[in-house]
Structure formats: C-alpha cells, structure tokens
Motif scaffolding. Structure first.
Motif, PDB file in Angstrom:
ATOM      1  N   ARG A 131       9.476  12.788  36.752  1.00  0.00           N
ATOM      2  CA  ARG A 131       8.653  12.938  35.543  1.00  0.00           C
ATOM      3  C   ARG A 131       7.549  11.893  35.475  1.00  0.00           C
ATOM      4  O   ARG A 131       6.733  11.922  34.563  1.00  0.00           O
ATOM      5  CB  ARG A 131       9.534  12.834  34.299  1.00  0.00           C
ATOM      6  N   GLU A 132       7.557  10.964  36.441  1.00  0.00           N
ATOM      7  CA  GLU A 132       6.554   9.902  36.542  1.00  0.00           C
ATOM      8  C   GLU A 132       6.510   9.013  35.296  1.00  0.00           C
ATOM      9  O   GLU A 132       5.441   8.699  34.777  1.00  0.00           O
ATOM     10  CB  GLU A 132       5.176  10.488  36.851  1.00  0.00           C
ATOM     11  N   ILE A 133       7.690   8.642  34.843  1.00  0.00           N
ATOM     12  CA  ILE A 133       7.792   7.680  33.750  1.00  0.00           C
ATOM     13  C   ILE A 133       8.441   6.412  34.293  1.00  0.00           C
ATOM     14  O   ILE A 133       9.006   6.415  35.388  1.00  0.00           O
ATOM     15  CB  ILE A 133       8.596   8.238  32.546  1.00  0.00           C
ATOM     16  N   ASP A 134       8.334   5.325  33.553  1.00  0.00           N
ATOM     17  CA  ASP A 134       8.919   4.061  34.006  1.00  0.00           C
ATOM     18  C   ASP A 134      10.432   4.180  34.124  1.00  0.00           C
ATOM     19  O   ASP A 134      11.099   4.784  33.276  1.00  0.00           O
ATOM     20  CB  ASP A 134       8.578   2.939  33.023  1.00  0.00           C
ATOM     21  N   MET A 135      10.954   3.576  35.173  1.00  0.00           N
ATOM     22  CA  MET A 135      12.409   3.590  35.373  1.00  0.00           C
ATOM     23  C   MET A 135      13.060   2.583  34.447  1.00  0.00           C
ATOM     24  O   MET A 135      12.672   1.426  34.392  1.00  0.00           O
ATOM     25  CB  MET A 135      12.756   3.254  36.813  1.00  0.00           C
ATOM     26  N   GLU A 136      14.077   3.048  33.742  1.00  0.00           N
ATOM     27  CA  GLU A 136      14.837   2.174  32.855  1.00  0.00           C
ATOM     28  C   GLU A 136      15.987   1.535  33.616  1.00  0.00           C
ATOM     29  O   GLU A 136      16.359   1.990  34.694  1.00  0.00           O
ATOM     30  CB  GLU A 136      15.401   2.981  31.684  1.00  0.00           C
ATOM     31  N   ARG A 137      16.537   0.508  33.018  1.00  0.00           N
ATOM     32  CA  ARG A 137      17.745  -0.083  33.586  1.00  0.00           C
ATOM     33  C   ARG A 137      18.893   0.907  33.424  1.00  0.00           C
ATOM     34  O   ARG A 137      18.901   1.698  32.485  1.00  0.00           O
ATOM     35  CB  ARG A 137      18.090  -1.379  32.863  1.00  0.00           C
ATOM     36  N   PRO A 138      19.873   0.861  34.296  1.00  0.00           N
ATOM     37  CA  PRO A 138      21.027   1.760  34.177  1.00  0.00           C
ATOM     38  C   PRO A 138      21.967   1.302  33.059  1.00  0.00           C
ATOM     39  O   PRO A 138      22.993   0.673  33.304  1.00  0.00           O
ATOM     40  CB  PRO A 138      21.680   1.684  35.554  1.00  0.00           C
ATOM     41  N   LYS A 139      21.614   1.625  31.827  1.00  0.00           N
ATOM     42  CA  LYS A 139      22.334   1.082  30.664  1.00  0.00           C
ATOM     43  C   LYS A 139      23.792   1.541  30.597  1.00  0.00           C
ATOM     44  O   LYS A 139      24.681   0.739  30.321  1.00  0.00           O
ATOM     45  CB  LYS A 139      21.611   1.505  29.383  1.00  0.00           C
ATOM     46  N   ALA A 140      24.041   2.808  30.827  1.00  0.00           N
ATOM     47  CA  ALA A 140      25.406   3.318  30.717  1.00  0.00           C
ATOM     48  C   ALA A 140      26.319   2.680  31.761  1.00  0.00           C
ATOM     49  O   ALA A 140      27.448   2.297  31.464  1.00  0.00           O
ATOM     50  CB  ALA A 140      25.423   4.836  30.862  1.00  0.00           C
ATOM     51  N   SER A 141      25.818   2.554  32.987  1.00  0.00           N
ATOM     52  CA  SER A 141      26.668   1.953  34.011  1.00  0.00           C
ATOM     53  C   SER A 141      26.820   0.446  33.795  1.00  0.00           C
ATOM     54  O   SER A 141      27.825  -0.132  34.205  1.00  0.00           O
ATOM     55  CB  SER A 141      26.138   2.254  35.415  1.00  0.00           C
ATOM     56  N   LEU A 142      25.857  -0.191  33.144  1.00  0.00           N
ATOM     57  CA  LEU A 142      26.032  -1.607  32.794  1.00  0.00           C
ATOM     58  C   LEU A 142      27.145  -1.774  31.767  1.00  0.00           C
ATOM     59  O   LEU A 142      27.956  -2.699  31.875  1.00  0.00           O
ATOM     60  CB  LEU A 142      24.731  -2.191  32.251  1.00  0.00           C
ATOM     61  N   VAL A 143      27.198  -0.882  30.802  1.00  0.00           N
ATOM     62  CA  VAL A 143      28.275  -0.944  29.806  1.00  0.00           C
ATOM     63  C   VAL A 143      29.628  -0.704  30.473  1.00  0.00           C
ATOM     64  O   VAL A 143      30.600  -1.423  30.220  1.00  0.00           O
ATOM     65  CB  VAL A 143      28.029   0.063  28.660  1.00  0.00           C
ATOM     66  N   ALA A 144      29.689   0.296  31.351  1.00  0.00           N
ATOM     67  CA  ALA A 144      30.940   0.576  32.057  1.00  0.00           C
ATOM     68  C   ALA A 144      31.340  -0.610  32.939  1.00  0.00           C
ATOM     69  O   ALA A 144      32.517  -0.974  33.003  1.00  0.00           O
ATOM     70  CB  ALA A 144      30.795   1.842  32.906  1.00  0.00           C
ATOM     71  N   ALA A 145      30.361  -1.239  33.593  1.00  0.00           N
ATOM     72  CA  ALA A 145      30.660  -2.389  34.444  1.00  0.00           C
ATOM     73  C   ALA A 145      31.143  -3.581  33.614  1.00  0.00           C
ATOM     74  O   ALA A 145      32.020  -4.332  34.052  1.00  0.00           O
ATOM     75  CB  ALA A 145      29.427  -2.775  35.252  1.00  0.00           C
ATOM     76  N   ILE A 146      30.588  -3.747  32.413  1.00  0.00           N
ATOM     77  CA  ILE A 146      31.043  -4.833  31.540  1.00  0.00           C
ATOM     78  C   ILE A 146      32.486  -4.599  31.107  1.00  0.00           C
ATOM     79  O   ILE A 146      33.292  -5.533  31.060  1.00  0.00           O
ATOM     80  CB  ILE A 146      30.095  -4.992  30.338  1.00  0.00           C
ATOM     81  N   LEU A 147      32.848  -3.351  30.825  1.00  0.00           N
ATOM     82  CA  LEU A 147      34.243  -3.040  30.486  1.00  0.00           C
ATOM     83  C   LEU A 147      35.179  -3.363  31.650  1.00  0.00           C
ATOM     84  O   LEU A 147      36.260  -3.943  31.455  1.00  0.00           O
ATOM     85  CB  LEU A 147      34.384  -1.574  30.091  1.00  0.00           C
ATOM     86  N   VAL A 148      34.763  -2.995  32.858  1.00  0.00           N
ATOM     87  CA  VAL A 148      35.577  -3.298  34.040  1.00  0.00           C
ATOM     88  C   VAL A 148      35.686  -4.810  34.222  1.00  0.00           C
ATOM     89  O   VAL A 148      36.763  -5.332  34.513  1.00  0.00           O
ATOM     90  CB  VAL A 148      34.990  -2.626  35.303  1.00  0.00           C
ATOM     91  N   LEU A 149      34.576  -5.528  34.029  1.00  0.00           N
ATOM     92  CA  LEU A 149      34.600  -6.988  34.150  1.00  0.00           C
ATOM     93  C   LEU A 149      35.535  -7.618  33.122  1.00  0.00           C
ATOM     94  O   LEU A 149      36.300  -8.533  33.448  1.00  0.00           O
ATOM     95  CB  LEU A 149      33.190  -7.553  33.992  1.00  0.00           C
ATOM     96  N   MET A 150      35.486  -7.121  31.897  1.00  0.00           N
ATOM     97  CA  MET A 150      36.355  -7.671  30.856  1.00  0.00           C
ATOM     98  C   MET A 150      37.832  -7.465  31.204  1.00  0.00           C
ATOM     99  O   MET A 150      38.648  -8.383  31.049  1.00  0.00           O
ATOM    100  CB  MET A 150      36.021  -7.045  29.504  1.00  0.00           C
ATOM    101  N   TYR A 151      38.188  -6.278  31.684  1.00  0.00           N
ATOM    102  CA  TYR A 151      39.588  -6.034  31.992  1.00  0.00           C
ATOM    103  C   TYR A 151      40.035  -6.787  33.243  1.00  0.00           C
ATOM    104  O   TYR A 151      41.142  -7.341  33.284  1.00  0.00           O
ATOM    105  CB  TYR A 151      39.875  -4.535  32.144  1.00  0.00           C
ATOM    106  N   ALA A 152      39.179  -6.840  34.259  1.00  0.00           N
ATOM    107  CA  ALA A 152      39.526  -7.596  35.466  1.00  0.00           C
ATOM    108  C   ALA A 152      39.646  -9.077  35.139  1.00  0.00           C
ATOM    109  O   ALA A 152      40.536  -9.768  35.657  1.00  0.00           O
ATOM    110  CB  ALA A 152      38.477  -7.368  36.551  1.00  0.00           C
ATOM    111  N   GLY A 153      38.782  -9.568  34.269  1.00  0.00           N
ATOM    112  CA  GLY A 153      38.882 -10.958  33.828  1.00  0.00           C
ATOM    113  C   GLY A 153      40.147 -11.203  33.035  1.00  0.00           C
ATOM    114  O   GLY A 153      40.798 -12.242  33.181  1.00  0.00           O
TER     115      GLY A 153
END
Length: 153
Positions: free
Chosen positions: A115-137
């Motif tokens: 669509r030739e728009i700016d690429m956003e950060r992968p917000k959903a996968s960042l949230v999922a990764a933070i959940l995994v980090l919290m549980y692994a921690g």
C-alpha cells in the motif's frame, strides 16, 4: 509432585539440574532466548524497513535469524514441558501465541509495503513477546522474591 523423568538423556543432564533456589538451567536458557528474541525482532524490523526502502514491496522478506530464534523458542518451551509440566504448558501456550502473532505481523508489514505506507512497529507481537518475557522471568527469577511472596501468600 511428580518425579522428574529422564526422557532426553544428555540434554536432561545439561538443562534439567537445579541451580540457584531450585531453578533449573532450562529456565535461564529460556529467559535468554526470550531476550535474544527481542534483539532479533528489532533487527528484523530494521531489515524490513531497509528492504522496503531499497526494493519496494517485493523486496520485503522474512528475516532468517529471527525465524530461527522463534523456532528455538518453541522447541525450548516444548522441552520445558517435559521438565516442568504446568509451567511448560503455560509457557508453550504463550510462545505459540507469539509465533502465530509474528507470522501475521510479517504479513501486515507486506500489506503496508504494497500500500506504500510507512511500516509500523510490530505492536501485537511486541505485546505477546512482553507476556512471554514476564512469564519466563517469573519462572526463572522467582527465587529473588520468594521470601516476600511467602510472607504475603
């Protein structure tokens, strides 16, 4: 509590022994894999943006180190299930959610490139990764707060 079963021989000898405060080596390995996953996630996003700027939507491709890190994380969480059943099942569920979220986030980046728009950060996968980090921690660093937790609970 269920007795530990030695399913994987030498792998169990390396990863299953308990070290600090009754925590197994695999729990620290998983925590390190999750942190490394954040690093490869950042590198993958930077690579996607660079590919898009240089070659357009058709040049955007998956970042192999990040995909390999995801596979290692999935395999590690499945192995952890053989060592610690409850914690392993919870972590495996969270990691599989992260894996699926990463898959669809990449497809979202491809759509943004088409669509030739700016690429956003992968917000959903960042949230999922933070959940995994919290549980692994929680699994690997619980010994730090165990005394306070026992006083409250």
């Amino acid at each position: 509590m269920q007795a530990f079963v030695n399913l994987f021989g030498p792998l169990d000898a390396l990863l299953a022994p308990e070290v600090f405060g009754g925590v197994r080596v695999i729990e620290y390995v998983l925590l390190a894999l999750v942190v490394a996953n954040f690093v490869t996630r950042k590198l993958a996003h930077d690579n996607h943006v660079l590919q898009y700027r240089e070659g357009g939507a058709e040049a955007v491709s998956r970042y192999l180190p990040h995909e390999a890190m995801n596979v290692l994380l999935v395999l590690g969480s499945f192995y952890y299930t053989t060592v610690e059943q409850h914690g392993g099942i919870v972590l495996s569920t969270l990691v599989m959610g992260l894996f699926l979220t990463d898959f669809f986030e990449f497809e979202s980046r491809k759509v943004e490139a088409r669509r030739e728009i700016d690429m956003e950060r992968p917000k959903a996968s960042l949230v999922a990764a933070i959940l995994v980090l919290m549980y692994a921690g929680f699994q690997s660093l619980f010994w730090l707060v165990q005394g306070y937790w026992s006083a409250v609970v």
